[in-house]
Design a protein around this motif. Sequence first.
Motif, PDB file in Angstrom:
ATOM      1  N   ARG A  99      -0.658  11.995   0.406  1.00  0.00           N
ATOM      2  CA  ARG A  99       0.128  11.943  -0.817  1.00  0.00           C
ATOM      3  C   ARG A  99      -0.368  13.021  -1.767  1.00  0.00           C
ATOM      4  NH1 ARG A  99       1.708   5.872  -2.723  1.00  0.00           N
ATOM      5  NH2 ARG A  99       3.270   5.516  -1.131  1.00  0.00           N
ATOM      6  N   LEU A 100       0.535  13.503  -2.628  1.00  0.00           N
ATOM      7  CA  LEU A 100       0.097  14.477  -3.633  1.00  0.00           C
ATOM      8  C   LEU A 100      -0.705  13.715  -4.683  1.00  0.00           C
ATOM      9  CD1 LEU A 100       3.043  16.924  -4.446  1.00  0.00           C
ATOM     10  CD2 LEU A 100       1.080  17.261  -2.931  1.00  0.00           C
TER      11      LEU A 100
ATOM     12  N   ARG B 111     -12.702   4.344 -20.085  1.00  0.00           N
ATOM     13  CA  ARG B 111     -11.933   3.106 -19.953  1.00  0.00           C
ATOM     14  C   ARG B 111     -12.712   1.857 -20.318  1.00  0.00           C
ATOM     15  NH1 ARG B 111      -7.147   2.283 -17.318  1.00  0.00           N
ATOM     16  NH2 ARG B 111      -6.642   4.164 -18.442  1.00  0.00           N
TER      17      ARG B 111
ATOM     18  N   HIS C  97      -4.855   1.306 -20.809  1.00  0.00           N
ATOM     19  CA  HIS C  97      -3.531   1.496 -20.203  1.00  0.00           C
ATOM     20  C   HIS C  97      -2.932   0.161 -19.764  1.00  0.00           C
ATOM     21  CE1 HIS C  97      -0.608   4.233 -18.009  1.00  0.00           C
ATOM     22  NE2 HIS C  97      -0.698   4.653 -19.240  1.00  0.00           N
TER      23      HIS C  97
ATOM     24  N   ASN D  74       0.644  12.830 -13.217  1.00  0.00           N
ATOM     25  CA  ASN D  74       0.078  11.814 -14.104  1.00  0.00           C
ATOM     26  C   ASN D  74      -1.192  12.360 -14.744  1.00  0.00           C
ATOM     27  OD1 ASN D  74      -2.112  11.447 -12.265  1.00  0.00           O
ATOM     28  ND2 ASN D  74      -0.704  10.290 -10.964  1.00  0.00           N
TER      29      ASN D  74
ATOM     30  N   ALA E 209      -6.074   5.539  -5.326  1.00  0.00           N
ATOM     31  CA  ALA E 209      -4.718   5.259  -5.843  1.00  0.00           C
ATOM     32  C   ALA E 209      -4.789   5.014  -7.348  1.00  0.00           C
ATOM     33  CB  ALA E 209      -4.129   4.032  -5.152  1.00  0.00           C
ATOM     34  N   HIS E 210      -5.992   4.849  -7.863  1.00  0.00           N
ATOM     35  CA  HIS E 210      -6.189   4.521  -9.285  1.00  0.00           C
ATOM     36  C   HIS E 210      -7.056   5.607  -9.932  1.00  0.00           C
ATOM     37  CE1 HIS E 210      -6.517   2.195 -12.865  1.00  0.00           C
ATOM     38  NE2 HIS E 210      -7.363   1.262 -12.491  1.00  0.00           N
TER      39      HIS E 210
ATOM     40  N   TYR F 231      12.847  15.265  -3.194  1.00  0.00           N
ATOM     41  CA  TYR F 231      12.054  14.082  -2.819  1.00  0.00           C
ATOM     42  C   TYR F 231      11.334  13.529  -4.040  1.00  0.00           C
ATOM     43  CZ  TYR F 231       8.249  11.368  -0.739  1.00  0.00           C
ATOM     44  OH  TYR F 231       7.353  10.373  -0.435  1.00  0.00           O
TER      45      TYR F 231
ATOM     46  N   HIS G  78       3.394   7.316 -10.468  1.00  0.00           N
ATOM     47  CA  HIS G  78       2.761   6.263 -11.267  1.00  0.00           C
ATOM     48  C   HIS G  78       3.586   4.992 -11.107  1.00  0.00           C
ATOM     49  CE1 HIS G  78       1.029   4.134 -14.678  1.00  0.00           C
ATOM     50  NE2 HIS G  78       0.036   4.988 -14.599  1.00  0.00           N
ATOM     51  N   ARG G  79       2.893   3.842 -11.059  1.00  0.00           N
ATOM     52  CA  ARG G  79       3.588   2.577 -10.914  1.00  0.00           C
ATOM     53  C   ARG G  79       4.514   2.308 -12.087  1.00  0.00           C
ATOM     54  NH1 ARG G  79       2.384  -2.004  -8.480  1.00  0.00           N
ATOM     55  NH2 ARG G  79       2.396  -0.699  -6.606  1.00  0.00           N
TER      56      ARG G  79
ATOM     57  N   ARG H 284       0.258  11.189 -21.287  1.00  0.00           N
ATOM     58  CA  ARG H 284      -1.129  11.675 -21.295  1.00  0.00           C
ATOM     59  C   ARG H 284      -1.229  13.012 -20.543  1.00  0.00           C
ATOM     60  NH1 ARG H 284      -3.573   6.584 -18.409  1.00  0.00           N
ATOM     61  NH2 ARG H 284      -1.817   7.163 -17.102  1.00  0.00           N
TER      62      ARG H 284
ATOM     63  N   GLY I  61      -2.479  12.794  -7.989  1.00  0.00           N
ATOM     64  CA  GLY I  61      -2.167  13.215  -9.351  1.00  0.00           C
ATOM     65  C   GLY I  61      -0.685  13.184  -9.634  1.00  0.00           C
ATOM     66  N   PHE I  62       0.105  12.730  -8.618  1.00  0.00           N
ATOM     67  CA  PHE I  62       1.558  12.601  -8.835  1.00  0.00           C
ATOM     68  C   PHE I  62       1.975  11.158  -8.662  1.00  0.00           C
ATOM     69  CE2 PHE I  62       3.792  16.681  -9.158  1.00  0.00           C
ATOM     70  CZ  PHE I  62       2.724  17.551  -9.015  1.00  0.00           C
TER      71      PHE I  62
HETATM   72  C1  SDX Z   1      -3.866   5.884 -12.457  1.00  0.00           C
HETATM   73  O1  SDX Z   1      -1.669   1.615 -13.477  1.00  0.00           O
HETATM   74  C2  SDX Z   1      -2.143   2.472 -14.279  1.00  0.00           C
HETATM   75  O2  SDX Z   1      -1.857   2.480 -15.459  1.00  0.00           O
HETATM   76  C3  SDX Z   1      -3.092   3.476 -13.686  1.00  0.00           C
HETATM   77  C4  SDX Z   1      -3.565   4.596 -14.582  1.00  0.00           C
HETATM   78  C5  SDX Z   1      -4.432   4.092 -15.701  1.00  0.00           C
HETATM   79  O3  SDX Z   1      -4.562   4.804 -16.708  1.00  0.00           O
HETATM   80  O4  SDX Z   1      -5.076   3.023 -15.528  1.00  0.00           O
HETATM   81  O5  SDX Z   1      -2.459   5.296 -15.113  1.00  0.00           O
HETATM   82  C6  SDX Z   1      -4.419   5.595 -13.805  1.00  0.00           C
HETATM   83  O6  SDX Z   1      -4.225   5.213 -11.551  1.00  0.00           O
HETATM   84  C7  SDX Z   1      -2.796   6.946 -12.287  1.00  0.00           C
HETATM   85  C8  SDX Z   1      -2.272   7.041 -10.818  1.00  0.00           C
HETATM   86  C9  SDX Z   1      -3.257   7.896 -10.039  1.00  0.00           C
HETATM   87  N1  SDX Z   1      -2.951   7.833  -8.594  1.00  0.00           N
HETATM   88  C10 SDX Z   1      -2.550   8.939  -7.955  1.00  0.00           C
HETATM   89  O7  SDX Z   1      -2.272  10.018  -8.502  1.00  0.00           O
HETATM   90  C11 SDX Z   1      -2.482   8.770  -6.448  1.00  0.00           C
HETATM   91  C12 SDX Z   1      -1.153   9.336  -5.932  1.00  0.00           C
HETATM   92  N2  SDX Z   1      -0.076   8.454  -6.396  1.00  0.00           N
HETATM   93  C13 SDX Z   1       0.374   7.424  -5.477  1.00  0.00           C
HETATM   94  O8  SDX Z   1      -0.611   6.847  -4.706  1.00  0.00           O
HETATM   95  C14 SDX Z   1       1.370   6.468  -6.148  1.00  0.00           C
HETATM   96  O9  SDX Z   1       2.239   7.220  -6.875  1.00  0.00           O
HETATM   97  C15 SDX Z   1       0.845   5.331  -7.015  1.00  0.00           C
HETATM   98  C16 SDX Z   1      -0.120   4.487  -6.284  1.00  0.00           C
HETATM   99  C17 SDX Z   1       0.216   5.886  -8.244  1.00  0.00           C
HETATM  100  C18 SDX Z   1       2.042   4.469  -7.413  1.00  0.00           C
HETATM  101  O10 SDX Z   1       2.567   3.969  -6.250  1.00  0.00           O
HETATM  102  P1  SDX Z   1       3.694   2.794  -6.268  1.00  0.00           P
HETATM  103  O11 SDX Z   1       4.184   2.523  -7.638  1.00  0.00           O
HETATM  104  O12 SDX Z   1       3.165   1.645  -5.494  1.00  0.00           O
HETATM  105  O13 SDX Z   1       4.889   3.486  -5.582  1.00  0.00           O
HETATM  106  P2  SDX Z   1       5.044   3.598  -4.021  1.00  0.00           P
HETATM  107  O14 SDX Z   1       3.718   3.816  -3.384  1.00  0.00           O
HETATM  108  O15 SDX Z   1       5.881   2.453  -3.569  1.00  0.00           O
HETATM  109  O16 SDX Z   1       5.861   4.973  -3.892  1.00  0.00           O
HETATM  110  C19 SDX Z   1       7.273   4.977  -4.058  1.00  0.00           C
HETATM  111  C20 SDX Z   1       7.751   6.122  -3.167  1.00  0.00           C
HETATM  112  C21 SDX Z   1       7.269   5.985  -1.722  1.00  0.00           C
HETATM  113  O17 SDX Z   1       8.197   6.663  -0.912  1.00  0.00           O
HETATM  114  P3  SDX Z   1       9.348   5.787  -0.142  1.00  0.00           P
HETATM  115  O18 SDX Z   1       8.642   4.636   0.545  1.00  0.00           O
HETATM  116  O19 SDX Z   1      10.284   5.315  -1.253  1.00  0.00           O
HETATM  117  O20 SDX Z   1       9.994   6.774   0.798  1.00  0.00           O
HETATM  118  O21 SDX Z   1       7.208   7.357  -3.644  1.00  0.00           O
HETATM  119  C22 SDX Z   1       6.351   7.894  -2.656  1.00  0.00           C
HETATM  120  C23 SDX Z   1       5.984   6.767  -1.707  1.00  0.00           C
HETATM  121  O22 SDX Z   1       5.688   7.268  -0.424  1.00  0.00           O
HETATM  122  N3  SDX Z   1       5.177   8.411  -3.367  1.00  0.00           N
HETATM  123  C24 SDX Z   1       4.589   9.578  -3.112  1.00  0.00           C
HETATM  124  C25 SDX Z   1       3.567   9.683  -4.068  1.00  0.00           C
HETATM  125  N4  SDX Z   1       3.566   8.607  -4.850  1.00  0.00           N
HETATM  126  C26 SDX Z   1       4.559   7.799  -4.407  1.00  0.00           C
HETATM  127  N5  SDX Z   1       4.824  10.525  -2.166  1.00  0.00           N
HETATM  128  C27 SDX Z   1       4.017  11.607  -2.198  1.00  0.00           C
HETATM  129  N6  SDX Z   1       2.996  11.801  -3.085  1.00  0.00           N
HETATM  130  C28 SDX Z   1       2.758  10.853  -4.036  1.00  0.00           C
HETATM  131  N7  SDX Z   1       1.772  11.032  -4.910  1.00  0.00           N
END
Ligand code: SDX
Length: 428
Positions: free
Chosen positions: A299-300, A388, A229, A361, A263-264, A352, A305-306, A314, A302-303
């Motif tokens: 945080r939810l 991976r 990825h 994701n 987070a990953h 939201y 993505h950066r 996927r 599984g929801f």
């Molecule tokens: C993987 O990078 C990759 O490619 C990773 C991956 C791979 O194959 O290697 O794809 C695998 O890691 C997938 C991601 C799995 N992680 C999760 O499902 C954990 C939940 N997701 C979050 O932690 C978050 O979405 C991230 C870490 C994945 C991304 O975060 P970002 O890009 O740093 O975005 P952010 O934290 O700045 O969020 C932006 C906004 C924020 O709100 P505001 O400050 O704008 O008010 O969205 C909100 C966040 O609070 N937000 C969420 C949320 N994810 C972001 N709110 C609730 N639930 C969530 N899951």
Amino acid sequence: MADKKAKLTIGEISTEFDILSGTLGPNVIDIAPLSKMNYFTYDPGFMATAACESKITFIDGDKGTLLYRGYPIGQLAAESNFMEVCYLLLKGELPKNEEYQEFCRTITRHSMVHEQIRYFYNGFRRDAHPMAIMVGVVGALSAFYHDTLDIKNPEHRASSAIRLIAKMPTIAAMCYKYSIGQPFMPPQNSMSYAENFLHMMFATPTEETVPNPILVRALDRIFTLHADHEQNASTSTVRLAGSTGANPFVCISAGIAALWGPAHGGANEAALNMLQEIGDVSQIGKYIARAKDPKDTFRLMGFGHRVYKNYDPRAKVMRETCHEVLDAVGAHDNPLFKIAMALEKIALEDEYFVQRKLYPNVDFYSGITLSAIGIPPNMFTVIFALARTIGWVAHWNEMISSPYRLGRPRQLYTGSPERAFLSINERK
Ligand code: SDX
């Protein structure tokens, strides 16, 4: 690749920077001349930073595109298999039939681990998290292959790549067997990669099991979906560790450590735990409210993505695979699956999540799928690491086989200015 220039003027000083373009995706600005202006760029989390050039994987977050060496993930998941994808990611082209057969034979013949490796497991508690064991055992492989640790030698690199791809399923299955007090099951050369893994996970010396071909195919597809990825956190960790000249086994161990975070790669285990905590569709609203509350760290899982600010391609394939597996094991009324489907629907209609482009994701459905295959939640991220490994190895090899520099980021220092030391009696 430099066909345009960018100009930066600070006060009286103007500097030009090359704009580089790749095959696909945004152009990049080569900021090397900035250091001569005594400035650094500042980009915590690398939101707008290309740390390297790569030919392996391309992601377009807005279009929901994921290409492995140019091939769309949906086509590879539907028509290829994980061994072909390993060959593709490592060598850059899909294998011809003879190349494919030879590659599978080579991987199969390196799937056993040294007998001494068994003793590492005895040092862990039976209830140790398997990711802790993976970090230790994979790094310790470097204690067994002193003969092929010269990273400048392409043959040594190729041999380490084969050993890592081949041995990860064996080491992973040994983590599970150790945790349940069952004897380790050796790999079977007659089996395919995914079939062998399920065999080593669930067969016992007293009873042979024939893995369900639908589950084998589903697991092989899950491996493909998780194979690479681009510059995600764990792959970037492998590249940074590799840039010091460290051997590939400890670089992959560093990648496993980084992947473990929720987070990953740890999100799949966290997502399933979250569904279990929600417990019933009627409780979803409470958790959606918590996810939206800026004061609540929940945080939810599984929801979001950066990179994907549209759907994760996927997740679409994983959702289909999830249906297939639940049908195959007769668990379509799986309560967690029902909660997941309801949660996905509610979240995707909630302002939201819509406004922040937070879509399911790959991790959202992988947990339910792996659980339906019979894999316990604490092994989910181990499966992610197993898959991976080919991505980590391909990026490590790509970096080491062309000119590279030690990775050494700088910083914005906001600490104390220089001050004289005071002895303890002088301190106020
Ligand atoms: C993987 O990078 C990759 O490619 C990773 C991956 C791979 O194959 O290697 O794809 C695998 O890691 C997938 C991601 C799995 N992680 C999760 O499902 C954990 C939940 N997701 C979050 O932690 C978050 O979405 C991230 C870490 C994945 C991304 O975060 P970002 O890009 O740093 O975005 P952010 O934290 O700045 O969020 C932006 C906004 C924020 O709100 P505001 O400050 O704008 O008010 O969205 C909100 C966040 O609070 N937000 C969420 C949320 N994810 C972001 N709110 C609730 N639930 C969530 N899951």
